[in-house]
Every structure is written in structure tokens, then in C-alpha cells.
Design a protein around this motif. Sequence first.
Motif, PDB file in Angstrom:
ATOM      1  N   PRO A 186       0.800  -1.228   0.000  1.00 49.07           N
ATOM      2  CA  PRO A 186       0.000   0.000   0.000  1.00 49.07           C
ATOM      3  C   PRO A 186       0.833   1.279   0.000  1.00 49.07           C
ATOM      4  CG  PRO A 186      -0.133  -1.101   2.132  1.00 49.07           C
ATOM      5  CD  PRO A 186       0.558  -2.047   1.205  1.00 49.07           C
ATOM      6  N   GLU A 187       2.119   1.159   0.345  1.00 52.43           N
ATOM      7  CA  GLU A 187       2.997   2.327   0.348  1.00 52.43           C
ATOM      8  C   GLU A 187       3.835   2.426  -0.937  1.00 52.43           C
ATOM      9  OE1 GLU A 187       2.923   4.515   2.916  1.00 52.43           O
ATOM     10  OE2 GLU A 187       1.314   3.257   3.706  1.00 52.43           O
ATOM     11  N   LEU A 188       3.533   1.580  -1.921  1.00 55.76           N
ATOM     12  CA  LEU A 188       4.412   1.433  -3.075  1.00 55.76           C
ATOM     13  C   LEU A 188       4.695   2.751  -3.796  1.00 55.76           C
ATOM     14  CD1 LEU A 188       5.981  -0.215  -5.158  1.00 55.76           C
ATOM     15  CD2 LEU A 188       3.817  -0.646  -6.332  1.00 55.76           C
ATOM     16  N   TYR A 189       3.673   3.476  -4.158  1.00 51.61           N
ATOM     17  CA  TYR A 189       3.892   4.651  -5.002  1.00 51.61           C
ATOM     18  C   TYR A 189       4.580   5.775  -4.231  1.00 51.61           C
ATOM     19  CZ  TYR A 189       1.408   2.011  -8.428  1.00 51.61           C
ATOM     20  OH  TYR A 189       1.055   1.004  -9.301  1.00 51.61           O
ATOM     21  N   LYS A 190       4.311   5.857  -2.953  1.00 46.96           N
ATOM     22  CA  LYS A 190       5.038   6.808  -2.106  1.00 46.96           C
ATOM     23  C   LYS A 190       6.520   6.439  -2.052  1.00 46.96           C
ATOM     24  CE  LYS A 190       4.907   6.584   2.428  1.00 46.96           C
ATOM     25  NZ  LYS A 190       4.390   6.627   3.830  1.00 46.96           N
ATOM     26  N   GLU A 191       6.795   5.133  -1.939  1.00 40.29           N
ATOM     27  CA  GLU A 191       8.187   4.683  -1.839  1.00 40.29           C
ATOM     28  C   GLU A 191       8.924   4.794  -3.171  1.00 40.29           C
ATOM     29  OE1 GLU A 191       9.888   4.101   0.793  1.00 40.29           O
ATOM     30  OE2 GLU A 191       8.215   4.222   2.212  1.00 40.29           O
ATOM     31  N   ILE A 192       8.213   4.644  -4.293  1.00 39.72           N
ATOM     32  CA  ILE A 192       8.845   4.863  -5.595  1.00 39.72           C
ATOM     33  C   ILE A 192       9.296   6.316  -5.711  1.00 39.72           C
ATOM     34  CG2 ILE A 192       8.374   5.054  -8.067  1.00 39.72           C
ATOM     35  CD1 ILE A 192       6.712   2.479  -7.837  1.00 39.72           C
ATOM     36  N   GLN A 193       8.429   7.242  -5.289  1.00 40.41           N
ATOM     37  CA  GLN A 193       8.810   8.648  -5.317  1.00 40.41           C
ATOM     38  C   GLN A 193       9.962   8.930  -4.361  1.00 40.41           C
ATOM     39  OE1 GLN A 193       7.805  11.264  -7.339  1.00 40.41           O
ATOM     40  NE2 GLN A 193       6.989   9.512  -8.469  1.00 40.41           N
ATOM     41  N   ARG A 194       9.931   8.294  -3.217  1.00 40.96           N
ATOM     42  CA  ARG A 194      11.023   8.454  -2.245  1.00 40.96           C
ATOM     43  C   ARG A 194      12.344   7.975  -2.833  1.00 40.96           C
ATOM     44  NH1 ARG A 194      11.394   4.775   3.248  1.00 40.96           N
ATOM     45  NH2 ARG A 194      13.447   5.497   3.991  1.00 40.96           N
ATOM     46  N   ALA A 195      12.307   6.877  -3.559  1.00 42.78           N
ATOM     47  CA  ALA A 195      13.538   6.329  -4.151  1.00 42.78           C
ATOM     48  C   ALA A 195      14.102   7.271  -5.203  1.00 42.78           C
ATOM     49  CB  ALA A 195      13.263   4.953  -4.760  1.00 42.78           C
ATOM     50  N   GLY A 196      13.230   7.870  -6.013  1.00 44.37           N
ATOM     51  CA  GLY A 196      13.665   8.838  -7.010  1.00 44.37           C
ATOM     52  C   GLY A 196      14.747   8.299  -7.916  1.00 44.37           C
ATOM     53  N   ARG A 197      15.796   9.062  -8.063  1.00 45.14           N
ATOM     54  CA  ARG A 197      16.882   8.683  -8.971  1.00 45.14           C
ATOM     55  C   ARG A 197      17.781   7.596  -8.400  1.00 45.14           C
ATOM     56  NH1 ARG A 197      16.911  11.479 -13.496  1.00 45.14           N
ATOM     57  NH2 ARG A 197      15.700  13.413 -13.582  1.00 45.14           N
ATOM     58  N   ASN A 198      17.458   7.101  -7.217  1.00 40.03           N
ATOM     59  CA  ASN A 198      18.162   5.928  -6.689  1.00 40.03           C
ATOM     60  C   ASN A 198      17.581   4.619  -7.210  1.00 40.03           C
ATOM     61  OD1 ASN A 198      20.129   7.277  -5.167  1.00 40.03           O
ATOM     62  ND2 ASN A 198      18.749   7.495  -3.417  1.00 40.03           N
ATOM     63  N   ILE A 199      16.577   4.670  -8.074  1.00 40.49           N
ATOM     64  CA  ILE A 199      16.079   3.455  -8.725  1.00 40.49           C
ATOM     65  C   ILE A 199      17.102   3.037  -9.785  1.00 40.49           C
ATOM     66  CG2 ILE A 199      14.262   2.429 -10.132  1.00 40.49           C
ATOM     67  CD1 ILE A 199      12.310   4.437  -8.826  1.00 40.49           C
ATOM     68  N   LEU A 200      17.622   1.838  -9.634  1.00 41.99           N
ATOM     69  CA  LEU A 200      18.681   1.338 -10.512  1.00 41.99           C
ATOM     70  C   LEU A 200      18.192   0.284 -11.496  1.00 41.99           C
ATOM     71  CD1 LEU A 200      21.579   0.982  -7.906  1.00 41.99           C
ATOM     72  CD2 LEU A 200      21.047   2.936  -9.371  1.00 41.99           C
ATOM     73  N   GLY A 201      16.965  -0.176 -11.337  1.00 42.42           N
ATOM     74  CA  GLY A 201      16.446  -1.195 -12.239  1.00 42.42           C
ATOM     75  C   GLY A 201      14.946  -1.350 -12.079  1.00 42.42           C
ATOM     76  N   PHE A 202      14.298  -1.809 -13.149  1.00 47.60           N
ATOM     77  CA  PHE A 202      12.858  -2.056 -13.147  1.00 47.60           C
ATOM     78  C   PHE A 202      12.618  -3.392 -13.836  1.00 47.60           C
ATOM     79  CE2 PHE A 202       8.544  -1.087 -15.119  1.00 47.60           C
ATOM     80  CZ  PHE A 202       7.842  -1.231 -13.925  1.00 47.60           C
ATOM     81  N   HIS A 203      12.032  -4.351 -13.077  1.00 43.67           N
ATOM     82  CA  HIS A 203      11.829  -5.713 -13.568  1.00 43.67           C
ATOM     83  C   HIS A 203      10.335  -5.989 -13.695  1.00 43.67           C
ATOM     84  CE1 HIS A 203      15.900  -7.109 -11.620  1.00 43.67           C
ATOM     85  NE2 HIS A 203      16.039  -6.080 -12.436  1.00 43.67           N
ATOM     86  N   VAL A 204       9.948  -6.633 -14.791  1.00 45.94           N
ATOM     87  CA  VAL A 204       8.525  -6.891 -15.017  1.00 45.94           C
ATOM     88  C   VAL A 204       8.245  -8.376 -15.255  1.00 45.94           C
ATOM     89  CG1 VAL A 204       8.045  -4.576 -15.883  1.00 45.94           C
ATOM     90  CG2 VAL A 204       8.700  -6.363 -17.504  1.00 45.94           C
ATOM     91  N   SER A 205       7.061  -8.773 -14.811  1.00 40.35           N
ATOM     92  CA  SER A 205       6.459 -10.088 -15.046  1.00 40.35           C
ATOM     93  C   SER A 205       5.001  -9.894 -14.657  1.00 40.35           C
ATOM     94  CB  SER A 205       7.155 -11.183 -14.207  1.00 40.35           C
ATOM     95  OG  SER A 205       7.060 -10.880 -12.811  1.00 40.35           O
TER      96      SER A 205
END
Length: 273
Positions: A186-205
Motif C-alpha cells: 500500500p505504500e508502493l507509489y510513495k516509496e517509488i517517489q522516495r527512491a527517485g533517482r536511486n532506482i537502478l532497475g525495473f523488472h517486469v512479469s
Amino acid sequence: MSEAPSIERLSLNQITTESWNLEEAVQGCVRQEVPWISVWRHKIHEIGLKQSRKLIQDAGLQVSSVCRGGMFPAESASERKEKIEDNRRAIEEAAELGTDVLVLVCGPPSSRDIDSARKWVEEGIEELVPFAEKHGVKLGIEPLHPMYAADRSVISTLGQANTISENVNTSQVGVVVDVFHVWWDPELYKEIQRAGRNILGFHVSDWVVPMPDMFKGRGMMGDGIIELRRMRKAVEEAGYHGPIEVEIINQAIWDQPGDETLKQMKASYLEHV
């Protein structure tokens, strides 16, 4: 809904075609015009690092990441030191293959003491930072779904991964967002914004219902219930515009011809991601 991502961002995470060795996976990517590959260490070790690098470079592929480092928790200091040494080898392998991302699957508790396990994860990552920086490799903390806390990772939420990244406080450490592991939060989208440019990869399935197997249960994109395009848009708004890895662990998909899998993943990527 935002438009489909560019095919130039598509990466085959090698576990999706587990029955293929590295040479077969590289050749498959060339045939199916998949420009990126994420390489697993056990596939590197089958033929050696130098040959792995040559295969990938000769084919003109780019390496999105090496999977995996991590597995930090252990009861004794000597065991934890051995794990650090293995992570240093993984960093060297990533640097040799020309990627700047080593994915960390942080490891399960070595006893019932999960708090100590989480402490050892953070300490292990912090210890690796100077070595990773020297080699130009970033450490991507990948939280795993809570059902894997006992056997694969005590880091279960993007929030936990963000906190470790912030505590270590260096651009060498970030997070990897894998939709299969974090879609439920439930906190996912808040945490994605918190991560910001520290996101190093995006994996899908995808998360299929019912799940056929706890470990080998991931579905092809569009076959399940994950809001894939919403999540992709969120990581882009946070600042991530790098390769998108298709990472599917599923026996039925492993058993089909690899080229068929790559054709399916391209079509599903364009339609659903």
C-alpha cells in the motif's frame, strides 16, 4: 494510459530462458532483436568471465545488470566475511561485463533472529561500497515479496530498501523495483517517489491467479493482476528511464522454445508495460 515503452529499453533477464546457456541466450537476443541482457552469475561461471564478455560484446548487446550479489546474513563473522568476498567477485564480474548494476538479493535469516539478519545486510552493503565505487558498479537492493523472507531475503518492502540506501548514503547504493515483489504494497507509489533517482532497475512479469508455484509462479506480462503500466509510469516520473528487464521464473515458460518466449515477451512488453 501512457504509451508503450521503447523496444530499445527491453532486456532479457536470463532467468526467463533458464534452459538456455549464455551463448544461446545471446544468440536468441540477436535473432529476436532484444538489445539488452541481464546475466546470471551461474551462467557466467559455466563458460568463464572472459568468454562471457566476448560473446556479449561480439553480439553488440548491452548488459543491464548482473544477478546476483547479496546473501549477507550468517551466524559467524568468518561466514559473513566469505559472503563479502563473494560479493566482491560479483562486483568484478559486473564491471568486466560492462554493466554498472549488481542486483542484491539480500539473503534469509540464518536463525530465528530476523533483526540481526537485517542488520548484517546493511553492514554488508556498507562494507562493499568502497570496492563497488572503485569498480564503477552500483549496488541495487531488490526487496523480495514477504513470502520469501525465510529462504531468500529479509528485505521485503521498497521502504526497507530505501531506508538502507539512505542510511548508507552514497550514490553507489540504490534500489531495484521488481513488480512481482512489490505490487501489493500500500505504500508502493510513495516509496517509488522516495527512491527517485536511486532506482537502478525495473523488472517486469505478472502475478497470476491462482499461482502455480511459490517460486516458479511468475506469469507473462498481461496474464495476471499487476498494474504494470501504472508502475512503469511511476518509476519514470521518479527519474528512472533505463532498461526494463523481463524476469520470469516459470517452469512452463522454461520448457517452451526460447525463441517463442522472446517473441511472447516482446509482444507482451509492448502491449502491457
